[in-house]
Design a protein around this motif. Structure first.
Motif, mmCIF file in Angstrom:
data_model
loop_
_atom_site.group_PDB
_atom_site.id
_atom_site.type_symbol
_atom_site.label_atom_id
_atom_site.label_comp_id
_atom_site.label_asym_id
_atom_site.label_seq_id
_atom_site.Cartn_x
_atom_site.Cartn_y
_atom_site.Cartn_z
ATOM 1 N N ALA A 44 69.424 -4.291 -27.634
ATOM 2 C CA ALA A 44 69.614 -4.087 -26.170
ATOM 3 C C ALA A 44 68.254 -3.614 -25.731
ATOM 4 O O ALA A 44 67.836 -3.755 -24.610
ATOM 5 N N HIS A 45 67.622 -2.599 -26.626
ATOM 6 C CA HIS A 45 66.343 -1.688 -26.354
ATOM 7 C C HIS A 45 65.399 -2.996 -25.815
ATOM 8 O O HIS A 45 64.919 -2.850 -24.862
ATOM 9 N N THR A 46 65.123 -3.915 -26.922
ATOM 10 C CA THR A 46 64.014 -4.746 -26.391
ATOM 11 C C THR A 46 64.524 -5.902 -25.367
ATOM 12 O O THR A 46 63.758 -5.936 -24.629
ATOM 13 N N THR A 65 67.095 3.752 -19.575
ATOM 14 C CA THR A 65 67.261 2.180 -20.050
ATOM 15 C C THR A 65 65.849 1.665 -20.116
ATOM 16 O O THR A 65 65.487 0.784 -20.930
ATOM 17 N N LEU A 66 65.125 1.537 -18.971
ATOM 18 C CA LEU A 66 63.852 0.964 -18.756
ATOM 19 C C LEU A 66 63.048 1.442 -19.573
ATOM 20 O O LEU A 66 61.848 0.586 -20.136
ATOM 21 N N THR A 67 62.930 2.645 -19.982
ATOM 22 C CA THR A 67 61.855 3.259 -20.541
ATOM 23 C C THR A 67 62.131 2.960 -22.136
ATOM 24 O O THR A 67 63.115 3.359 -22.728
ATOM 25 N N PRO A 68 61.177 2.159 -22.820
ATOM 26 C CA PRO A 68 61.470 1.692 -24.249
ATOM 27 C C PRO A 68 61.916 2.801 -25.229
ATOM 28 O O PRO A 68 61.416 3.867 -25.121
ATOM 29 N N ALA A 118 60.655 8.750 -28.957
ATOM 30 C CA ALA A 118 61.493 8.449 -27.807
ATOM 31 C C ALA A 118 62.591 9.505 -27.500
ATOM 32 O O ALA A 118 62.764 9.938 -26.629
ATOM 33 N N ARG A 119 63.191 9.865 -28.785
ATOM 34 C CA ARG A 119 64.255 11.206 -28.614
ATOM 35 C C ARG A 119 63.580 12.313 -27.898
ATOM 36 O O ARG A 119 64.260 13.040 -27.242
ATOM 37 N N GLU A 120 62.602 12.748 -28.689
ATOM 38 C CA GLU A 120 61.784 14.030 -28.094
ATOM 39 C C GLU A 120 61.331 13.788 -26.563
ATOM 40 O O GLU A 120 61.527 14.767 -25.910
ATOM 41 N N ASP A 121 60.904 12.545 -26.128
ATOM 42 C CA ASP A 121 60.715 12.539 -24.837
ATOM 43 C C ASP A 121 61.781 12.786 -23.722
ATOM 44 O O ASP A 121 61.715 13.211 -22.843
#
Lengths: 130, 182, 408, 98
Positions: free
Chosen positions: A38-40, C287-290, C311-314
């Motif tokens: 779902a991420h990509t 969600t939009l941010t990969p 991404a988790r850190e961000d």
């Protein structure tokens, strides 16, 4: 001159769009479970669509119809993450557990986990039977 | 001459159609069928029939999915772990025979059908006849309506019967619970 | 049973008037001095969960509103007493302002205490009484009250008025008007040309949409505040786009990497944004941010699936959250600390080698319920009282509301 | 209907070629729709396919000089979303389609 620039920009945008859609397709095929897919699906694909639609807007010229491209872009940027959220939430409610690095479940197990937990069509839900 | 786009689109539509037929899980079939309608909408769009493409988009992605889901609610699905249908040999034979008949019929059609030399194209007088005489013959203002409801009225009537029957069946399927539970 | 005093809990229900009338008749049947005590019970303070504007919606009345309600009820009672007014004493009280009455059981105990304190052996319940305490899962107040033998409980025989049909529109003209304007403009945008046919059909369609859907679309009147929010939203979009492109490149590198170096984890973040639209904006931006995908939204608490550690850190650094706060609450709110500093972050799946990953045999149905590893151990005392239960308790309705609004 | 086109066969070719490549990627993603393993995977794949279709429609609209295809793309973008949400809701709560 300005025409050449425009054609160049269009080509660059289309190629970028193709690249990110390619990343999205690769991700959907390679990643291990529905959450990471779902991420990509929601992200790389949205960006790819964004670039490609920007190219279309540039080609159609500003004015008559290209605002529809912007509208389209707006819709995609709102609906895509919402759809991805809806799908992953559905997966979560069905009790599909996210894959982690030390996970050795196969596709088969994932499928069965989803089938056991769900009442989405399996005849476990007694109330639905005629 | 077939363009690369058409070739890929053909492959896509074929793949979706075959998968729709082969998948066992009804919910998955509905999802894959939506993909099929994506391909068909693209086809119509590519053939420059935007109105048909629009209809396919609305019906294929929207209405069909919802109707099928609503129908699925009323049914019970057998729990089966197989992903694909098993091949049914008699059905395959019937299908093959039908395919042979269709292909044979199609190739035996006179050249005129669908070709650029068809009378409707090569002989503008035919078109002109409808444009000039449609109102006098049928009394209908709109030439398209005149052709649909007048010149080929029986054909349209048959279509209307089919659509009506489909509508009634949908109502019966969706309304079943209302009738039985009271 | 001679009742010359009654305790009547009030909540401003639709049958309040009839209940008061019955209560007065009931006590005046007796002889001598009679009295009625009306109490308003405040539900537990929910400002922890919602923003101040939204509290009024379902979390009971403010003390001033409650006073007004009680005054109104007292006036009704005196009116009904008529010439017997000299015999009747009307008392009013508010309870629950300083206590935390969570369940119907708490409420029943408190009401019984009240009867003992003021020596009133009877409680008269309004059939529509809704204290705003408890949930459908818990046993109702009537049941809890009958467990106490010290006092008698009676339900007023008020005639239930038929409920209002859902088709009645409660939206204000401003809401209908603004929705009409927006949908009409959208229609003309799609039509692409100003032509009388499009104008007429546009008016018809926009009217249908505005009348039919204005209740779904708006919770309160659109105001000038919304305009400044839209202004800040326009500033927010470029920021979001930059974030998206930046992290998309990162994710592309991860996905195209031959070894696929991902480390997916479910995490939970308690954000400091409130209400439907802001949380939806934040969840969609996440969600939009990969690398981050919001899986669940329960009130303020987001369950986020993260693909890679960076991404988790961000996410825990809360850049997006700060930006969304800026959009909806202005510049001032940007000072609130990041989720990591507040200790509002949790990784719901164990990270191997970092802390205990031993509890492997949890059932697949309980995603992330069993072991919750605190991100940083030194923050355990930082007052995160959230338990995994409130993931079910706090309403799921918010999310579906958002989606409903989305489709309109 | 003529369009404000920047003309030049190069751009048309780029758009039609890109549309073909997008279609190829769509076929690749369709593998996920067949394979599953869960219904959510399939819905996800078809949702991505839908986004792809919208892009292809827009590219075709630009490549063939037919801006009315953008309207179809708009319709598709919204219905694709509707489909994903409807099926997701259905899988969670059988019958909760709408």
């Amino acid at each position: 001159m300005i025409e050449t620039l425009r054609v160049g920009a269009i080509i660059v945008l289309v190629v970028l769009g193709l690249f990110f859609t390619f990343v999205s397709a690769t991700g959907v095929l390679r990643l291990p479970d529905v959450y990471s897919r779902a991420h990509t699906a929601s992200q790389a694909d949205t960006l790819g669509a964004g670039f490609a639609l920007a190219a279309v807007a540039l080609a159609l010229g500003f004015g008559t119809t290209s605002y529809k491209t912007v509208l389209l872009l707006f819709f995609i940027f709102i609906t895509n993450p919402t759809a991805a959220h809806a799908i992953s939430r559905a997966a979560d409610e069905q009790g599909i557990e996210p894959w982690t690095t030390d996970d050795d479940r196969t596709d088969r197990d994932l499928y069965e986990a989803s089938e056991v937990e769900t009442d989405g069509g399996v005849a476990t839900n007694g109330g639905e039977q005629p | 001459m077939i363009t690369p786009f058409e070739a890929v689109l053909f492959a896509f539509v074929l793949a979706t159609a075959i998968t729709t037929a082969l998948l066992r899980d009804v919910l998955s079939v509905i999802v894959v069928f939506a993909a099929y309608s994506l391909g068909m909408a693209l086809f119509y769009a590519f053939l420059l029939a935007p109105d048909v493409a629009m209809t396919e988009a609305a019906i294929g992605a929207g209405v069909t999915t919802l109707l099928l889901l609503l129908t699925l609610v009323q049914t019970v699905r057998e729990d089966d772990n197989r992903t694909f249908e098993q091949l049914n040999i008699p059905a395959l034979v019937v299908f093959g025979a039908l395919l042979v008949v269709l292909v044979a019929t199609l190739t035996e059609f006179p050249e005129a059908v669908g070709s650029a030399d068809a009378p409707a194209w090569s002989n503008p007088a035919v078109t002109q006849y409808y444009i000039e005489n449609a109102f006098a013959d049928t009394g209908v203002m709109n030439a398209v309506t005149a052709v649909l409801a007048g010149y080929r009225g029986f054909d349209t009537f048959g279509e209307a019967v089919v659509v009506f029957a489909a509508g009634v069946s949908i109502l019966i399927v969706l309304g079943r619970e209302v009738f039985t539970s009271e | 049973m001679s009742a010359n005093s009654l305790l009547v809990p009030v909540s401003g229900s639709s049958t309040e008037r009839q209940t008061v009338k019955y209560a007065v008749r009931r006590v005046l049947d007796g002889t001598g001095e009679v009295r009625i005590r009306f109490v308003y019970v405040h539900p537990p303070d929910r400002t922890q969960e919602t923003s101040p504007e939204e509290v009024v919606a379902d979390a009971g009345l403010s003390p001033e509103q409650a006073t007004r309600l009680l005054d109104r009820v007292a006036v009704w009672a005196r009116e009904d007493a008529g010439e017997d007014i000299s015999r009747l004493t009307v008392e009013t009280a508010q309870i629950g302002l300083t206590e935390y009455l969570f369940s119907p059981e708490d409420l029943a105990t408190r009401l019984v205490e009240e009867t003992e304190e003021h020596d009133i052996p009877h409680i008269l319940l309004d059939p529509e009484y809704n204290p705003g305490i408890g949930s459908p899962l818990l046993r109702p107040l009537e049941y809890e009250l009958t467990r106490f033998r010290e006092c008698t409980v009676e339900e007023a025989p008020a005639q239930l008025r038929t409920r209002r049909s859902p088709l009645v529109i409660r939206s204000t003209p401003v809401q209908v008007g603004s929705l009409f304007l927006v949908s009409f403009l959208f229609y003309q945008l799609l039509a692409g040309q100003l032509y009388w046919f499009d104008l007429v059909t546009g008016v018809i369609s926009a009217t249908i949409v505005a009348v039919g859907l204005s209740r779904v679309t708006f919770h309160r009147n659109p105001s000038l505040r919304s305009l400044s929010q839209i202004g800040r939203l326009i500033l927010y979009i470029p920021y979001l786009l930059v974030q998206i492109v930046k992290s998309n490149i990162l994710i592309a590198a991860v996905i195209l990497h031959p070894r696929l170096p991902i480390e997916p984890r479910l995490t939970r973040v308690r954000t400091t944004v409130w209400g439907g639209i802001p949380v939806m904006t934040l969840a969609n931006s996440i969600t939009l941010t990969p690398g981050t995908l919001s899986v669940r939204v329960d009130g303020r608490s987001l369950t986020v699936h993260t693909l890679v550690p960076s991404a988790r850190e961000d996410l825990f650094d809360g850049g997006l959250e700060r930006a969304v706060r800026y959009v909806f609450y202005g510049r001032e709110s940007m000072k609130i600390a990041s989720p990591r500093e507040r200790g509002d972050t949790k990784i719901l799946q164990p990270i191997p080698g970092k802390s205990d990953g031993s509890d492997e045999n949890e059932s697949p149905g309980e995603t992330g319920e069993a072991d919750e590893t605190e991100v940083s151990d030194d923050r355990e005392a930082s007052g995160d009282t959230e338990t995994s239960d409130d993931r079910e308790a706090s309403g799921d309705t918010e999310t579906s509301d958002e989606q409903g609004g989305e489709q309109t | 209907m003529p369009v404000a086109f920047i003309t030049g066969d190069l751009v048309t070719d780029v758009f039609l070629g890109a549309a073909a490549l997008f279609m190829l990627l769509a076929i690749a993603m369709f593998y996920r729709a067949i394979k599953g393993p869960t219904t959510q995977d399939r819905v996800l794949a078809v949702n991505v396919l839908g986004t792809n279709t919208v892009v292809i429609l827009a590219l075709l609209g630009a490549g063939l000089g037919e801006p009315s295809l953008l309207d179809i793309a708009l319709v598709y973008a919204l219905l694709n979303f509707l489909m994903a949400v409807a099926i997701s809701k259905f899988t969670v709560e059988r019958g909760g389609v709408l």
